[in-house]
Write a protein that holds these residues in place. Sequence first.
Motif, short mmCIF file in Angstrom:
data_model
loop_
_atom_site.label_atom_id
_atom_site.label_comp_id
_atom_site.label_asym_id
_atom_site.label_seq_id
_atom_site.Cartn_x
_atom_site.Cartn_y
_atom_site.Cartn_z
N ALA A 1 0.64 -1.20 0.15
CA ALA A 1 -0.10 0.07 -0.15
C ALA A 1 0.79 1.37 -0.06
O ALA A 1 0.46 2.14 -0.81
N SER A 2 2.09 1.24 0.89
CA SER A 2 2.62 2.51 0.75
C SER A 2 3.49 2.60 -0.60
O SER A 2 3.70 3.96 -0.80
N ALA A 3 3.94 1.59 -0.91
CA ALA A 3 4.66 1.65 -2.42
C ALA A 3 3.54 2.28 -3.53
O ALA A 3 4.11 2.62 -4.35
N ASP B 1 -0.64 6.78 2.54
CA ASP B 1 -0.19 7.15 3.53
C ASP B 1 -0.87 6.32 4.83
O ASP B 1 -1.75 6.64 5.27
N VAL B 2 0.14 5.34 5.21
CA VAL B 2 -0.39 4.08 5.81
C VAL B 2 -0.90 4.95 7.49
O VAL B 2 -1.89 4.61 7.84
N VAL B 3 0.11 5.52 7.93
CA VAL B 3 -0.38 6.17 9.30
C VAL B 3 -1.47 7.14 9.21
O VAL B 3 -2.42 6.87 10.01
N LEU C 1 -4.89 6.40 11.27
CA LEU C 1 -5.18 7.42 12.22
C LEU C 1 -6.58 7.98 11.98
O LEU C 1 -7.52 8.30 12.92
N LEU C 2 -6.81 8.09 10.78
CA LEU C 2 -8.21 8.49 10.17
C LEU C 2 -9.51 7.46 10.83
O LEU C 2 -10.19 7.93 11.34
N ALA C 3 -8.95 6.24 10.58
CA ALA C 3 -9.95 5.20 10.96
C ALA C 3 -10.03 5.19 12.26
O ALA C 3 -11.33 4.97 12.94
N PHE C 4 -8.82 5.20 13.01
CA PHE C 4 -9.00 5.25 14.37
C PHE C 4 -9.73 6.27 15.23
O PHE C 4 -10.64 6.08 16.15
N TYR D 1 5.46 6.38 0.76
CA TYR D 1 4.28 6.88 -0.09
C TYR D 1 4.52 8.18 -0.78
O TYR D 1 4.05 8.63 -1.82
N LYS D 2 5.64 8.99 -0.01
CA LYS D 2 5.69 10.45 -0.58
C LYS D 2 6.54 10.15 -1.90
O LYS D 2 6.33 10.99 -2.86
#
Lengths: 285, 319, 239, 393
Positions: free
Chosen positions: B199-201, B205-207, B211-214, C73-74
């Motif tokens: 996903a991050s590749a 933006d995993v974090v 954070l949004l979901a949390f 991701y950036k």
Amino acid sequence: MFAIASMNGLVIGVIYALTALGVSLVVGIMNVVNFAHGEFYILAGYFSFLFANALGMPIIAAMGLAVALVFVFGLLVEYTLIRPTYGDDMYSLILTFILSIVLQNAYLFIFGPYPNKPPGWIKGATNIFDLFFYGNQRMAALVAGIAVIVVVFAMIKLTWFGRIIRAASQDRGMAELNGVNTTRLNMLSFGLGCALAAAAGVILAPVFPVTPTAGVPVALTAFVVVVLGGMGSMWGCIIGGLILGLVENLGAAYLSTGYKHVFGFVILIMVLAIRPSGLFGRKEA
Amino acid sequence: MTISLGESRLKSTPKILLCLAGLAVFALLPWTMGVYNQHVLIVCLFYTMMAASWNLLAGYTGQVSFGHAAFAGIGAYVSGILVVKAGLNPWGGVVIGTLCAAAFGFLVGLLCLRMGGIYLSLTTLGFSEILHIVINNEYEITRGTMGLQVPGLIENYSKIAYFYIFLAGALITLAVVYRLVHSNAGLNFRAVQNDERAASALGVDVVRTRLLAFTVSSALAGMAGALYGHYMLLITPHLPSLDQQFLVLSMTVIGGLGSFVGPVIGAFSLEILSEYIRAWGEYHVLVFGLVALFVARFAPKGIVGIYKAWRGKYRAATA
Amino acid sequence: MELIKGVGITKHFGGVKALSGVDFKVEQGTIVGLIGPNGAGKTTLFNIVAGAFPPTSGTVHFEGVDITGLPAYKICRRGVARTFQVTRPFGEMSCVENVAVGVVNHQPDASRAVWTQRAVECLRIVGLEGFESTEARHLNVVQKKKLEIARALATGPKLLMLDEVLGGLNSQEIQDAITFIRNLRDQLGLTILWIEHVMGAIMQATEKVIVLDQGRILMNGSPEEVVNDSRVIHAYLGD
Amino acid sequence: MRRICCFLVLAFAIACMATGPAWASDTIKVGVVGPRTGGAAATGKAFEEGIQLATDYVNANGGVLGKKIEIVFEDTAGAPDKAASGFERLATRDKVVMVLGESHSSAALAEIEVANRLKVPFMVVEAWADPITAKNYRYVFRAGPSNSGVVKSTIAQWVAAEKFKKVAIVAENTDWGLGIAELCKTALDAAGVENQSLVTERKSQDHYMELTKIKSFDPDAVLAFVYGTGLHYFVAQAGEVGLTPKAVILDGAGPPSLWPDFWPNVGDYGNLECFVSSMHEKVELTPLATEFRKSYVKAFGKNPTDYKSRSMFDAILIAADAINRAGSVDAEKLVDALEKTELTVTRGTARFGTEKGGPEYHHWMPPMLVIQWQDKEQVVLFPAEGATGKLKR
């Protein structure tokens, strides 16, 4: 006050380390957090109580048999519940969480709500350097706890099985490529984790009698120790346990007895904020 | 932990109409039943809110939080304390309680989301314990285990009115979850759950996603908790406890983790089941746990999964 | 003009030196092969460039901007896309949704219709028509590799990094793949950095080859220069 | 997959069957609320014993209004929300005429709201918090101790009678512990007794630090408001750190000192421990108490230990008496009948206060004893008129 707080901190710390060791081992090898760890601890306490009190076995034999039975029970749990969840560490967490509730209520059903205490090994208390009195059973538990920890460390450092464990917790994939039967390894290490919980249980039951729900705080502190020390790090476990024991007792002595158990969690959160991988944890690659 | 959004998405008009009709029937249901069953319905709706918002987190982003009940507790206590001590209007209390739960969710999330996975589970567990001890010890403010007695949301206590309030709460929760998982962020949620690194590749933006979901999930739990407190007229440390967490988790797992309707089905079926087996006294929690364990082990996709498998077979047979 | 440039990249894992002082650059619009024996550090270099982890020391510049140590991701959003040697599809999502993850993070305001269309287009480019609503875990290995490329394309990359995409293909399929990769460059204007073990493909498709051995650059040059270099032959075949 | 379906169907089927017998009609139903699961499940056990003996007793003596009395026992798990909905269930689904029981003040406080709203008479048995009756709800009664009652008429007077100079108070962090500790502190302050309070965590197993703090205060007596197993740990560890026997520990609740596991858990350190109780085999205030003990031994093959079984027994007798005198199951008539109760039960003669304004309203405070373990014998120390021995230290 300081002397007894430190002494008690050390004793409780070793006990914490012992209970956390099993969790740490299983996390390191299988990446599974066994939420029902505390319930295995309690089960061993009940077994040793049953064998010693109801069947009249000598206490050492009762303890050994209790640990062995919990080990077998751990193997069964691994085989029936954990094995299908490999690779999904969240799902094994959910399963063991439900298992812990089931076990608590099963204990209530089988053993009743009253606390059960296997016979103590030694009576009375000792005057330590004229500073304070300390329960003999606790000191015996301390010695037994250190002995178990030393045996576990020796096993991991010196034996063939220990080498495999170390290899697998370093890099599962490599271990697998090198012909390690990881299915059997998982089963054994889960059983071993449960047996360590059981060892802690039989050592501590004479100090803290077991009740159906007494496993919950045991597991909680074990988790705090494991995160504090760093997931899967054995040394981290020992240091984390000692830190937690000392912090709680000194905190209770000088700050507040009512918030004793909060101190540990606060330390945990501070560690996570500053060094998320724990004191001895490997940074995630 | 499967998700099937594509299928359950409401595309066709008949499907929407069917849903609306079902909702209308459900909304009229309390008029046909006694006070006790109305109460059961309200509790079902409360658990629907809790399970649906926990599912947003655990089912859609793969983060198993053990602090969901704690966030409900924050919502309830913040609202209750403000209403009792500061004379705030209960509705205002619910809003502020929800916001506080969101803020705490954000902070706890920030603390442990970097490590993800098991760390999140254990840290939320620790958070929930801290909250529990603080509530017990700060007796003057929270009334400890005695419970904080709070006024209701409406002047004249009426089950029917509370039913509609909880129905609205549940619909808001479900709407938020639905919107979120069907938005672009929903794709990111599921990508993160399936494979963080991949996903991050791909630019996720995993974090931030977690954070949004949390945060959203905590806010929804806070709202559910605040409403519940003002319905029971009493807020106790049992609300933010592991027992509650166990119920919410079991409901979601039994209904179907990661499916939209799963938590709703789980909440209703387990709450109603527990009403029945309460007659078994001390064994009912054991039975409850065994059912949850069996479903979790043999049908990890829950009731929804069983239904889908059955429907799949049926279709294959008729095709 | 050079699109990406690495200077002195070093990476230690514990006591192991995976890379030591690697310098490399890739010119805009070229296809560059990255070869070397197993354990030479090729994938580690990919991971550093793509931001999976930071280097112990050294810098990476993309379009003249320092991107060293930026999160993955950036880097992706700046226009660097990669595939994984061991494919990492989102198994429980459909192919369209797999690709759409790339689209929505490239165009955050894309509506469902827009990202679906774009995702379908990317799937068509790699030849996965007809698999749009198949869950990715049901694909075979080759299809999964195609899906990886489709996802990478969906992020709107300038630099595409391919990690052993030819594994498991027969010779005809390899020929098709080479044509396909050249087309990506010629028609979509991508720059490509390509790890590959199939030497024949590297010979045919690339303009330049970088050879890594034991964490160091052994040499770089045209494919012809590389295959005829004794050091390279020595590194591959041993003594 | 099929297995699970079968299991679920089975579970539902059994569940439906289990609720079947609730519709038998030649009985008058009285509800009981109490914890049958959770941390205080031991109290549920004691209640069950009391229920069994009381139903047999009432039904053998003519039942209620010519019918048999039937008890429906609802689990509260000690949780107020479960308690409130359980109470509501008893009243609206099982249609009980009256509800008895409860041992958690928090749960009782939730239940009295429901009782008052649904106008169902509710007799609290073993929940001690003052507000339960201090709220002066018409439908709420209490046939058992209250915090202020125990402190005022037992603990404070005992402290005065034994002439303790320095007293430490330890409270678990629950409503009961913190509430009664506060009342004790006020009473001790008023009596000019030097005192120190400490809070301990309910789940805690290790009390060494609390005990060390108390030891450095060097009290004559320790009033311990710790319930359940916590008390066992506390007493055992107090012996280990050498706090006892110099200081005397008073268990402010009672039953944990009588649980079958008390002696195995505390060992010799249990000797000379004191506890509050409403039951003692040598000090039986009424013939009914003796009868209770005999039938208890007959039914369960052991001596009664947890006095809460007898409290429940009393409550059911009072309820049956009120129903018979009211001549109806109408709630208003039942309340009136309860207010006029004058019934001798095991703990003396039950009379409910009718003066509004304080916790004494609708409250019968049965006499409580302070008992000391002396060589595993229960010796009554207080009140003086019932004493069978002197405090040993």
